[in-house]
Design a protein around this motif. Structure first.
Motif, short mmCIF file in Angstrom:
data_model
loop_
_atom_site.label_atom_id
_atom_site.label_comp_id
_atom_site.label_asym_id
_atom_site.label_seq_id
_atom_site.Cartn_x
_atom_site.Cartn_y
_atom_site.Cartn_z
N TYR A 6 -9.60 4.43 -2.07
CA TYR A 6 -10.72 5.30 -1.86
C TYR A 6 -11.77 4.83 -1.12
CZ TYR A 6 -8.09 6.94 -5.85
OH TYR A 6 -6.96 7.35 -6.63
N VAL A 7 -11.67 3.53 -0.58
CA VAL A 7 -12.84 3.00 0.37
C VAL A 7 -12.52 3.60 1.79
CG1 VAL A 7 -13.74 0.88 1.35
CG2 VAL A 7 -12.89 0.98 -1.02
N ALA A 8 -13.69 3.85 2.34
CA ALA A 8 -13.71 4.57 3.71
C ALA A 8 -13.77 3.51 4.71
CB ALA A 8 -15.02 5.33 3.94
N GLY A 9 -12.62 3.83 5.65
CA GLY A 9 -12.53 2.73 6.75
C GLY A 9 -11.60 1.68 6.70
N MET A 10 -10.69 1.55 5.13
CA MET A 10 -9.78 0.77 4.81
C MET A 10 -8.36 1.27 5.25
SD MET A 10 -9.15 -2.09 3.33
CE MET A 10 -10.37 -2.53 1.88
N THR A 11 -7.60 0.45 6.32
CA THR A 11 -6.53 0.97 7.08
C THR A 11 -5.34 0.64 6.06
OG1 THR A 11 -6.06 -1.27 7.98
CG2 THR A 11 -7.55 0.52 9.17
N ALA A 12 -4.27 1.30 6.22
CA ALA A 12 -2.96 1.22 5.61
C ALA A 12 -2.45 -0.37 5.50
CB ALA A 12 -1.84 2.00 5.80
N THR A 13 -2.80 -0.80 6.93
CA THR A 13 -2.22 -2.23 7.17
C THR A 13 -2.95 -3.22 6.25
OG1 THR A 13 -1.58 -1.66 9.43
CG2 THR A 13 -1.92 -3.88 8.89
N GLU A 14 -4.49 -3.03 6.14
CA GLU A 14 -5.25 -3.92 5.40
C GLU A 14 -4.83 -3.76 4.06
OE1 GLU A 14 -9.15 -4.03 7.99
OE2 GLU A 14 -9.21 -2.20 6.58
N ILE A 15 -4.43 -2.62 3.49
CA ILE A 15 -4.39 -2.25 1.86
C ILE A 15 -2.87 -2.95 1.56
CG2 ILE A 15 -3.58 -0.70 0.28
CD1 ILE A 15 -5.52 1.39 1.66
N ALA A 16 -1.96 -2.79 2.51
CA ALA A 16 -0.81 -3.54 2.38
C ALA A 16 -0.59 -4.98 2.35
CB ALA A 16 0.37 -3.01 3.45
N ALA A 17 -1.66 -5.66 3.16
CA ALA A 17 -1.72 -7.00 3.14
C ALA A 17 -2.39 -7.51 1.82
CB ALA A 17 -2.91 -7.41 4.20
N GLN A 18 -3.33 -6.79 1.26
CA GLN A 18 -3.95 -6.97 -0.12
C GLN A 18 -2.72 -6.88 -1.33
OE1 GLN A 18 -6.85 -8.42 -0.85
NE2 GLN A 18 -7.16 -8.30 1.35
N HIS A 19 -1.92 -6.07 -0.98
CA HIS A 19 -0.73 -6.06 -2.09
C HIS A 19 0.05 -7.08 -2.11
CE1 HIS A 19 -2.17 -1.68 -2.73
NE2 HIS A 19 -1.21 -1.74 -3.55
N ARG A 20 0.19 -7.80 -0.76
CA ARG A 20 1.07 -8.85 -0.78
C ARG A 20 0.31 -9.93 -1.27
NH1 ARG A 20 1.68 -6.81 4.82
NH2 ARG A 20 3.57 -5.52 4.87
N VAL A 21 -0.96 -10.16 -1.44
CA VAL A 21 -1.61 -11.21 -1.85
C VAL A 21 -1.31 -11.03 -3.30
CG1 VAL A 21 -4.10 -12.02 -2.39
CG2 VAL A 21 -3.47 -11.30 -0.15
N TRP A 22 -1.35 -10.00 -3.89
CA TRP A 22 -1.09 -9.80 -5.39
C TRP A 22 0.26 -10.33 -5.72
CZ3 TRP A 22 2.70 -7.85 -8.70
CH2 TRP A 22 2.53 -7.63 -9.91
N ARG A 23 1.36 -10.17 -4.65
CA ARG A 23 2.71 -10.31 -4.96
C ARG A 23 2.83 -11.97 -4.77
NH1 ARG A 23 6.53 -12.34 -6.36
NH2 ARG A 23 8.83 -11.77 -6.03
#
Length: 560
Positions: free
Chosen positions: A418-435
């Protein structure tokens, strides 16, 4: 505390005075001399009855005497030494006149009955203590009827009594000191010696029960508390301690009875009301707890904890408006108390006032910025009303405080959507950090149960903490209703909330598995034991995520 002024005003007395005389038990007894306003306005029985229930039974006045006129000085002050000498003569007691002052002349020296009432000169005090005046050592040993201060080194005569036995009262005081120093083992030993010396002292038994409770000896603690209550049935504090001891061993009915007796004896005693209300809430009598809190607030309208706990009780009854009233009162009493702001957050959220809930949660986390639970509550509340940048920052700080928490990291990932300006690539990268951080090594599970025939229906498991009146219900319920017999449905419910939708889910599936509070490894083992072929996550990276279950690979096909 009972004061002489209470006696004077209650019984129409002109004046009253006390002064100590020697006593066997603790070294001193306290008689009282009374001058009445009019004849027969009070009696000995009246005076003693007035004291009962207001002070400990062993402190009730030992002797009561009525005078027509007190001996006074020229300035009108009562001459206590005259009344004291009169009582000594009446009781057949006398004080040895063997001490000599530094001049060498005999003096009539009152012995050191207690450190508070020592009338000795400075030289005698130094002699009693062996140096500078030591109040703790200025205590005389007595013999009756001839009372001689044989511990004073300035006595001309040899000591008449050389016993080194410690009085039970002194043992009790030492036990209290040991308790303050957290030396419970020493306190128990001292209290047992005090009780052996004076077995009828209710206070000794009561404190003994408290110490035993701290040591985890709950049955013995209850026995001691019962004995204290038997010895002093009119002591509200003893009934309170009895209620606490009975409650610890699970005797809830006996605990409730003791609390109610204490309230009858002393209705102004705050802790009794609080303990009774908590006991009733534990037993499921929320309405009774509410009534008890309200009775307390009638006498103490600004008691903070009573307002807070009453608000929680009213919330559980669904009475949100009244809960909010008491939570706001608590906030007025303690505006900078984090637990009060957290309560306000909960009440506002239950009342669907999310903006106010976010403000209260933010204030609570600001008061204690190092508390991850408060930060998490603030982040969730901010995300709920669209303050996404603030929510992300709060989640980041919370994640830094709990780097090993997969749940905290998951909740922070959800806010990124829900953060304005956050791209799908950046979100996916953060999910990989979780993994990378929380994936870890796959758990070693037992062998998975297999279908015995190809014709056996496929087993599909759904994992979520939202099997109640939430978005999951709107898209999953039609699917479950329309399914045929070619596949079996299992629901793994990780949430604590339950409503009509929850019951509907349980009726629609072949296997309903409520798993709130269980570890991820336990949930994964249960999925494996059920022989699930396809496991589907319906929760995602939100609060209470169950994604760590999927890391264990309990099913051959997993969708998340």
């Amino acid at each position: 505390m009972l004061r002489l002024s209470d006696l004077v005003t209650r019984h129409s007395l002109t004046s009253a005075a006390v002064s100590g005389v020697p006593g066997q038990r603790v070294g001193e007894a306290v008689p009282v001399w009374i001058k009445q306003l009019k004849a027969e306005s009070a009696s000995v029985d009246h005076i003693r009855a007035f004291c009962e229930g207001q002070i400990a039974h062993y402190r009730i006045l030992a002797q009561v005497r009525f005078f027509d006129n007190f001996p006074v000085t020229l300035t009108g002050k009562i001459q206590e030494f005259v009344t004291r000498n009169a009582m000594l003569a009446e009781l057949g007691l006398h004080v040895a006149q063997t001490a000599r002052a530094h001049t060498g002349s005999p003096v009539s020296h009152p012995v050191c009955v207690s450190a508070r009432r020592c009338r000795a000169n400075s030289k005698h005090r130094r002699a009693c203590s062996g140096g500078p005046y030591d109040a703790a050592s200025c205590v005389a040993r007595w013999t009756v009827p001839s009372l001689i201060a044989d511990t004073c080194p300035m006595n001309d005569s040899p000591p008449a009594h050389t016993s080194t036995t410690i009085a039970p009262a002194q043992l009790f005081e030492r036990a209290l000191s040991a308790m303050r120093a957290n030396d419970t083992t020493a306190a128990v030993a001292l209290l047992e010696r005090a009780i052996a010396g004076e077995p009828a002292m209710a206070n000794y038994h009561s404190v003994y029960g408290v110490v035993l409770g701290r040591l985890g000896r709950l049955s013995e603690s209850a026995t001691a508390a019962r004995r204290a209550a038997e010895l002093a049935p009119k002591g509200a504090e003893f009934q309170l301690n009895l209620g606490n001891a009975e409650r610890r061993i699970g005797a809830h009915e006996a605990a409730e009875s003791a609390y109610r007796r204490a309230i009858t004896l002393r209705p102004e005693l705050v802790p009794v009301h609080m303990h009774l209300a908590r006991l009733l809430a534990e037993r499921g009598d929320i309405r009774g707890a509410v009534d008890t809190y309200r009775a307390l607030l009638v006498r103490h309208p600004d008691h903070l904890e009573a307002h807070c706990e009453l608000a929680h009780a009213l919330l559980s009854l669904g009475e949100h408006a009244q809960a909010l009233q008491h939570a706001q009162h608590g906030a007025q009493l303690a505006p900078r108390a984090a637990h009060v702001q957290t309560l306000l957050t909960t009440v506002y959220r239950a009342s669907r006032r999310h903006s106010l809930a976010a403000d209260a949660a933010t204030l609570a986390s600001a008061l204690h910025p190092a508390d991850p639970q408060l930060l998490m509550a603030s982040a969730v509340a901010q995300a709920r009303i669209g303050r996404n940048e603030q929510a992300v920052e709060s989640f980041r700080r919370c994640r830094d405080l709990q780097p090993e928490s997969a749940a905290v990291h998951s909740t922070s990932l959800a806010s990124l959507q829900y953060v304005a300006g956050m791209t799908a690539t950046e979100i996916a990268a953060q999910h990989r950090v979780w993994r990378a951080r929380h994936g870890g090594e796959r758990l070693r599970l037992g062998s998975r149960s297999r279908r015995t025939a190809r014709s056996e229906p496929l087993r599909v498991g759904f994992v979520s903490g939202y099997f109640h009146n939430q978005a999951v219900a709107y898209f999953l319920t039609p699917l479950l209703k329309a399914r045929g017999t070619d596949w079996r449905a299992y629901c793994y419910a990780g949430g604590r909330e339950s409503d009509a939708c929850t019951a509907a889910f349980a009726a629609l599936v072949d296997g309903w598995r409520p798993l709130h509070g269980q570890s991820h490894a336990t949930v994964a083992e249960r999925v494996r034991a059920d022989g699930i072929d396809v496991l589907i996550d319906l929760h995602g990276h939100t609060a209470g995520s169950l994604l760590p279950v999927f890391v264990a690979r309990p099913a051959p096909v997993q969708l998340a």
